[in-house]
Design a protein around this motif. Sequence first.
Motif, PDB file in Angstrom:
ATOM      1  N   ASP A  28       0.728  -1.189  -0.031  1.00  7.82           N
ATOM      2  CA  ASP A  28      -0.014  -0.023   0.049  1.00  7.82           C
ATOM      3  C   ASP A  28       1.005   1.181  -0.005  1.00  7.82           C
ATOM      4  OD1 ASP A  28      -2.363  -1.567   0.167  1.00  7.82           O
ATOM      5  OD2 ASP A  28      -2.538  -1.415   2.173  1.00  7.82           O
ATOM      6  N   ALA A  29       1.882   1.281   0.815  1.00 11.23           N
ATOM      7  CA  ALA A  29       2.877   2.647   0.742  1.00 11.23           C
ATOM      8  C   ALA A  29       3.491   2.669  -0.289  1.00 11.23           C
ATOM      9  CB  ALA A  29       3.854   2.447   2.196  1.00 11.23           C
ATOM     10  N   SER A  30       4.140   1.229  -0.897  1.00 14.74           N
ATOM     11  CA  SER A  30       4.936   1.079  -2.062  1.00 14.74           C
ATOM     12  C   SER A  30       4.279   2.037  -3.046  1.00 14.74           C
ATOM     13  CB  SER A  30       5.361  -0.094  -2.145  1.00 14.74           C
ATOM     14  OG  SER A  30       6.234  -0.606  -1.420  1.00 14.74           O
ATOM     15  N   ARG A  31       2.852   1.601  -3.264  1.00 17.25           N
ATOM     16  CA  ARG A  31       2.386   2.214  -4.479  1.00 17.25           C
ATOM     17  C   ARG A  31       2.202   3.696  -4.395  1.00 17.25           C
ATOM     18  NH1 ARG A  31      -0.878  -2.694  -3.332  1.00 17.25           N
ATOM     19  NH2 ARG A  31      -0.407  -4.102  -5.032  1.00 17.25           N
ATOM     20  N   GLN A  32       2.326   4.321  -3.116  1.00 14.72           N
ATOM     21  CA  GLN A  32       2.216   5.850  -2.857  1.00 14.72           C
ATOM     22  C   GLN A  32       3.433   6.396  -3.677  1.00 14.72           C
ATOM     23  OE1 GLN A  32      -0.410   7.660  -1.656  1.00 14.72           O
ATOM     24  NE2 GLN A  32      -1.360   5.579  -1.719  1.00 14.72           N
TER      25      GLN A  32
END
Length: 159
Positions: free
Chosen positions: A129-133
Amino acid sequence: MEVKLFAKDDLALAVQLVDELWGDTKMVLRGQLVDVHDADGAVLVYDGAAIAGILTYIILEDKFEILTFNSLIEHKGVGRMLMDVAIQIAKESHYDEVWVLTTNDNTRALKFYQRYGFALVRVNFNALDASRQLKPEIPEFGADNIRLDHEFILKLALV
């Protein structure tokens, strides 16, 4: 088969190959966006020119980290040969550990790393989820149509 090392100033082929295999040269590694352009590595060549595998690595937060690792020929020892090169480079660079991150869908890599001797150190739940940011083009589903959610951090102690 022959191993050819490359450095940051000689990696055009590696960058092109990583872009073809991964769809991009940018990777999210432990919450940071890194680029293969900042990596070193090796290619494994057979018959003088054909590429059998590629390894890129980076020093991140004073850790020797494998960034990309691809065997292009199955069941011929390519992965083991590339990993042997990574271990040799890490030792020569005075690192006593090799780190690698993979995602929860990459079951083949998890098996390989564990057979090689890597230990699972941590699971970062919902890390994608954070990586997709940082990298919105990371797909929702990966290998075998498994939802991409978690990061697995593995470490190989060299001493």
